[in-house]
Design a protein around this motif. Sequence first.
Motif, mmCIF file in Angstrom:
data_model
loop_
_atom_site.group_PDB
_atom_site.id
_atom_site.type_symbol
_atom_site.label_atom_id
_atom_site.label_comp_id
_atom_site.label_asym_id
_atom_site.label_seq_id
_atom_site.Cartn_x
_atom_site.Cartn_y
_atom_site.Cartn_z
ATOM 1 N N SER A 63 0.819 -1.209 0.000
ATOM 2 C CA SER A 63 0.000 0.000 0.000
ATOM 3 C C SER A 63 0.855 1.264 0.000
ATOM 4 C CB SER A 63 -0.937 0.003 1.217
ATOM 5 O OG SER A 63 -0.157 0.038 2.406
ATOM 6 N N GLU A 64 2.108 1.127 0.430
ATOM 7 C CA GLU A 64 2.987 2.305 0.498
ATOM 8 C C GLU A 64 3.849 2.461 -0.731
ATOM 9 O OE1 GLU A 64 5.349 1.585 3.890
ATOM 10 O OE2 GLU A 64 3.722 1.880 5.297
ATOM 11 N N ARG A 65 3.858 1.479 -1.592
ATOM 12 C CA ARG A 65 4.740 1.527 -2.758
ATOM 13 C C ARG A 65 4.306 2.648 -3.694
ATOM 14 N NH1 ARG A 65 5.411 -4.669 -3.231
ATOM 15 N NH2 ARG A 65 7.206 -4.847 -1.849
ATOM 16 N N GLU A 66 5.327 3.347 -4.202
ATOM 17 C CA GLU A 66 5.052 4.413 -5.168
ATOM 18 C C GLU A 66 5.377 3.893 -6.557
ATOM 19 O OE1 GLU A 66 6.878 8.099 -4.108
ATOM 20 O OE2 GLU A 66 6.630 7.677 -1.990
ATOM 21 N N ASP A 67 4.782 4.490 -7.552
ATOM 22 C CA ASP A 67 4.990 4.039 -8.920
ATOM 23 C C ASP A 67 6.214 4.736 -9.508
ATOM 24 O OD1 ASP A 67 4.660 2.858 -11.382
ATOM 25 O OD2 ASP A 67 3.216 4.365 -12.073
ATOM 26 N N PHE A 68 7.276 3.976 -9.662
ATOM 27 C CA PHE A 68 8.493 4.511 -10.269
ATOM 28 C C PHE A 68 8.746 3.863 -11.623
ATOM 29 C CE2 PHE A 68 9.377 5.182 -5.719
ATOM 30 C CZ PHE A 68 9.624 6.544 -5.758
ATOM 31 N N SER A 69 7.735 3.270 -12.202
ATOM 32 C CA SER A 69 7.921 2.521 -13.438
ATOM 33 C C SER A 69 8.404 3.410 -14.584
ATOM 34 C CB SER A 69 6.617 1.833 -13.835
ATOM 35 O OG SER A 69 5.606 2.796 -14.045
ATOM 36 N N GLN A 70 8.017 4.648 -14.588
ATOM 37 C CA GLN A 70 8.466 5.519 -15.670
ATOM 38 C C GLN A 70 9.970 5.743 -15.618
ATOM 39 O OE1 GLN A 70 6.572 9.262 -15.283
ATOM 40 N NE2 GLN A 70 7.471 9.729 -13.303
ATOM 41 N N PHE A 71 10.566 5.564 -14.434
ATOM 42 C CA PHE A 71 12.002 5.757 -14.300
ATOM 43 C C PHE A 71 12.769 4.457 -14.506
ATOM 44 C CE2 PHE A 71 10.069 8.892 -11.391
ATOM 45 C CZ PHE A 71 10.407 10.028 -12.108
ATOM 46 N N VAL A 72 12.096 3.331 -14.384
ATOM 47 C CA VAL A 72 12.760 2.041 -14.420
ATOM 48 C C VAL A 72 12.666 1.385 -15.786
ATOM 49 C CG1 VAL A 72 12.799 -0.251 -13.371
ATOM 50 C CG2 VAL A 72 12.331 1.739 -11.970
ATOM 51 N N LEU A 73 11.603 1.607 -16.502
ATOM 52 C CA LEU A 73 11.408 0.938 -17.776
ATOM 53 C C LEU A 73 12.448 1.385 -18.790
ATOM 54 C CD1 LEU A 73 7.526 1.122 -18.149
ATOM 55 C CD2 LEU A 73 8.914 -0.856 -17.531
ATOM 56 N N PRO A 74 12.886 0.457 -19.648
ATOM 57 C CA PRO A 74 13.841 0.831 -20.694
ATOM 58 C C PRO A 74 13.139 1.664 -21.760
ATOM 59 C CG PRO A 74 13.199 -1.453 -20.925
ATOM 60 C CD PRO A 74 12.589 -0.963 -19.649
ATOM 61 N N PRO A 75 13.892 2.412 -22.546
ATOM 62 C CA PRO A 75 13.263 3.214 -23.598
ATOM 63 C C PRO A 75 12.632 2.302 -24.646
ATOM 64 C CG PRO A 75 15.649 3.278 -23.783
ATOM 65 C CD PRO A 75 15.325 2.562 -22.520
ATOM 66 N N PRO A 76 11.676 2.851 -25.400
ATOM 67 C CA PRO A 76 11.012 2.039 -26.427
ATOM 68 C C PRO A 76 12.016 1.509 -27.445
ATOM 69 C CG PRO A 76 10.023 4.218 -26.270
ATOM 70 C CD PRO A 76 11.167 4.186 -25.340
ATOM 71 N N ALA A 77 11.724 0.374 -28.030
ATOM 72 C CA ALA A 77 12.631 -0.281 -28.974
ATOM 73 C C ALA A 77 12.874 0.583 -30.201
ATOM 74 C CB ALA A 77 12.063 -1.633 -29.381
ATOM 75 N N SER A 78 11.911 1.429 -30.556
ATOM 76 C CA SER A 78 12.073 2.267 -31.750
ATOM 77 C C SER A 78 13.217 3.273 -31.586
ATOM 78 C CB SER A 78 10.764 3.002 -32.058
ATOM 79 O OG SER A 78 10.437 3.858 -30.978
ATOM 80 N N THR A 79 13.535 3.655 -30.365
ATOM 81 C CA THR A 79 14.629 4.614 -30.167
ATOM 82 C C THR A 79 15.982 3.934 -30.077
ATOM 83 O OG1 THR A 79 14.386 4.535 -27.772
ATOM 84 C CG2 THR A 79 13.149 6.244 -28.946
ATOM 85 N N LEU A 80 15.981 2.609 -29.841
ATOM 86 C CA LEU A 80 17.241 1.868 -29.763
ATOM 87 C C LEU A 80 17.707 1.514 -31.161
ATOM 88 C CD1 LEU A 80 16.454 -0.558 -26.812
ATOM 89 C CD2 LEU A 80 17.749 1.565 -26.749
ATOM 90 N N GLN A 81 19.031 1.522 -31.352
ATOM 91 C CA GLN A 81 19.585 1.176 -32.655
ATOM 92 C C GLN A 81 20.323 -0.149 -32.529
ATOM 93 O OE1 GLN A 81 21.998 4.414 -33.949
ATOM 94 N NE2 GLN A 81 20.296 5.831 -34.068
ATOM 95 N N PRO A 82 20.426 -0.852 -33.605
ATOM 96 C CA PRO A 82 21.190 -2.108 -33.563
ATOM 97 C C PRO A 82 22.626 -1.845 -33.112
ATOM 98 C CG PRO A 82 19.992 -1.916 -35.635
ATOM 99 C CD PRO A 82 19.834 -0.617 -34.911
ATOM 100 N N ALA A 83 23.256 -2.857 -32.537
ATOM 101 C CA ALA A 83 24.583 -2.696 -31.936
ATOM 102 C C ALA A 83 25.637 -2.275 -32.948
ATOM 103 C CB ALA A 83 24.992 -3.994 -31.257
ATOM 104 N N GLY A 84 25.572 -2.731 -34.170
ATOM 105 C CA GLY A 84 26.605 -2.427 -35.159
ATOM 106 C C GLY A 84 26.421 -1.093 -35.854
ATOM 107 N N GLN A 85 25.269 -0.476 -35.752
ATOM 108 C CA GLN A 85 24.980 0.747 -36.495
ATOM 109 C C GLN A 85 25.361 1.975 -35.679
ATOM 110 O OE1 GLN A 85 20.898 1.110 -37.562
ATOM 111 N NE2 GLN A 85 21.230 2.793 -38.979
ATOM 112 N N LYS A 86 26.001 2.967 -36.356
ATOM 113 C CA LYS A 86 26.387 4.206 -35.677
ATOM 114 C C LYS A 86 25.216 5.176 -35.674
ATOM 115 C CE LYS A 86 31.239 4.027 -36.965
ATOM 116 N NZ LYS A 86 32.310 4.721 -37.662
ATOM 117 N N ARG A 87 25.330 6.146 -34.749
ATOM 118 C CA ARG A 87 24.286 7.176 -34.688
ATOM 119 C C ARG A 87 24.453 8.142 -35.844
ATOM 120 N NH1 ARG A 87 24.214 9.833 -28.916
ATOM 121 N NH2 ARG A 87 24.263 11.532 -30.373
ATOM 122 N N GLY A 88 23.367 8.788 -36.210
ATOM 123 C CA GLY A 88 23.411 9.820 -37.231
ATOM 124 C C GLY A 88 23.233 9.252 -38.620
#
Length: 171
Positions: A63-88
């Motif tokens: 009952s005392e737990r606060e919702d920190f899920s927005q801080f714990v969840l990983p970013p959406p997959a669409s913002t992640l890039q494959p490991a071999g690809q550079k940014r930009g």
Amino acid sequence: MSVSDSPPSSICMFALHHQSSSSQVDSGLYGQPMVFPKTPDGRSMEQMMGFVPYSSCLTPSSSEREDFSQFVLPPPASTLQPAGQKRGPSKDSVEYRQRRERNNIAVRKSRDKARHRIQMTHQRALQLQDENQRLQLHIQHLSHEVDSLRHYLSQRHLQAREQDTAGEDVC
């Protein structure tokens, strides 16, 4: 609301560990044992005062737990890039060429500005050296003038003295 009625999270500032014996023993100041006797109704003194075990402060109830899920969840997959690809953008794209061209212009402009600043500083240093040389010459000229005026005044003083001594002899 009494201290014993308040939720455990609000009084965890001075929480103690419980032991199952009839008297509570905990190490106090400088390692000396602290003894907390039980009250007639079976509660310990810290329970009576509203203190709770330290362990219960670490694990809040559901009952005392606060919702920190927005801080714990990983970013959406669409913002992640494959490991071999550079940014930009890729080096072959038009956007990349435009960025490189803008960057090259900015670098040229920055370097030209630095060169100009260095050149202006150098010119100012030369001006100050010339002015310093002129002022040194002026000081020399004034020093010579002061020396010649002193010499002239001392000569006049000597002449006036000679005249005074010659005038005294006549009387």
